[in-house]
Design an enzyme around this catalytic site. Structure first.
Site, PDB file in Angstrom:
ATOM      1  N   GLY A  31      51.233  41.801  66.272  1.00 16.18           N
ATOM      2  CA  GLY A  31      50.510  40.631  67.336  1.00 16.18           C
ATOM      3  C   GLY A  31      49.952  39.462  66.413  1.00 16.18           C
ATOM      4  O   GLY A  31      50.284  39.514  65.180  1.00 16.18           O
ATOM      5  N   HIS A  37      56.621  34.865  63.139  1.00 13.54           N
ATOM      6  CA  HIS A  37      57.080  35.961  64.221  1.00 13.54           C
ATOM      7  C   HIS A  37      58.188  35.304  65.182  1.00 13.54           C
ATOM      8  O   HIS A  37      59.234  36.063  65.389  1.00 13.54           O
ATOM      9  CB  HIS A  37      56.042  36.500  65.034  1.00 13.54           C
ATOM     10  CG  HIS A  37      54.814  37.193  64.016  1.00 13.54           C
ATOM     11  ND1 HIS A  37      53.621  36.629  64.080  1.00 13.54           N
ATOM     12  CD2 HIS A  37      55.063  38.284  63.617  1.00 13.54           C
ATOM     13  CE1 HIS A  37      53.049  37.527  63.215  1.00 13.54           C
ATOM     14  NE2 HIS A  37      53.662  38.572  62.962  1.00 13.54           N
TER      15      HIS A  37
END
Ligand code: PAF
Length: 281
Positions: A31, A37
């Site tokens: 996360g 990402h």
């Protein structure tokens, strides 16, 4: 995008997609997602019909004095970003979904050799935690391909070895490092840096570039590594290592070996530990 916490619900969605002939791409994360990402999600998208992302801050890969409790948890923002990047399914398991026997009694997967050096020496147990959680996530998601960032180069090699030894039917893709304009590799931990540390942080990448130039000029490996450590110290870092290794297995290269090499560094700025790497050819 669907968000599921339950393993049965995850499997039901994935099995339905597979039945329809879809290829599943998977991006495991902890996360606090950033452009690095999202580039992995885009890579998965290019190679698969459906993209699954997991967000799970894995307790077993943090040492006792590391940042597990303060690791940034930003699920609401991550969810918005994943919708924007066309993620199909977000998997957010709770700790006991991944560790049903409790953390103390959990199964541990150890990847020898490539997992024992560098980060393995400086963060004992770290790669056991990574290999364990990646093995579990791959068993749950059962993707056709999974994408890992090249910034964590050693992690990528650990995962490749894990997949090979367990004969898991998944292709592992590496996503290139995404950098800020000043060269700093994107990382969730960059947000820990204060202004002064942030101004010094690009020296990590600058040192890697310097190691590449020095190696190209033919300087001996040990001299390059020693000078890189001193360079980092002068820039205010407390370095753990600055080394030249074989990219494929992180073994120390033979004298005169010049191809397939990579420079890797790990260093602290205050309480924040950063890692980075650069291929030398
Ligand atoms: O690279 C990461 O974010 C983590 O190490 C991973 C692969 C998601 C395992 O927890």
């Amino acid at each position: 995008m669907r968000t599921v916490a339950d393993v049965r619900a995850l499997r039901a969605s994935i099995q339905a997609w597979k039945k329809d002939g879809h290829r599943i791409g998977f991006v495991p994360t902890m996360g606090n997602l950033h452009a690095g990402h999202y580039s992995l999600v885009e890579l998965a998208r290019r190679h698969a019909d459906r993209v699954v992302v997991s967000v799970f801050v894995n307790p077993t890969q943090f040492g006792p004095n590391e940042d597990y409790t303060r690791y940034p948890r930003t699920l609401a923002e991550d969810t918005v970003g994943l919708v924007d990047h066309q993620c199909d399914l977000l998997f957010v398991p709770a700790v006991d979904a991944l560790y049903p026997c409790g953390l103390e009694h959990a199964l541990r997967v150890h990847v020898p050799e490539v997992g024992d050096t560098l980060e393995g020496e400086h963060r004992p147990g770290h790669f056991d935690g990574v290999a364990t959680v990646v093995a579990k996530l791959l068993a749950m998601v059962d993707p056709d391909l999974a994408v890992f960032g090249a910034k964590d180069w050693q992690q990528l090699l650990v995962v490749r070895r894990l997949v090979r030894e367990l004969a898991l039917p998944v292709e592992i893709l590496a996503g290139p490092i995404v950098r800020e304009a000043d060269g700093l590799a994107m990382s969730s931990r960059n947000r820990y840096l204060d202004d002064d540390q942030r101004a010094r942080a690009p020296q990590l990448h600058a040192t890697l570039e310097w190691m590449r130039e020095s190696s190209r000029e033919g300087h001996a490996r040990a001299a390059v590594e020693g000078a890189a450590m001193r360079r980092l110290e002068r820039s205010g870092f407390v370095p753990d290592y600055a080394v030249v290794r074989r990219a494929v297995d992180l073994a120390t290269p033979a004298e005169g070996e010049r191809t397939g090499l990579m420079a890797l560094v790990a260093a602290r700025l205050g309480d924040t530990r950063l890692i980075d790497n650069l291929p030398l050819d």
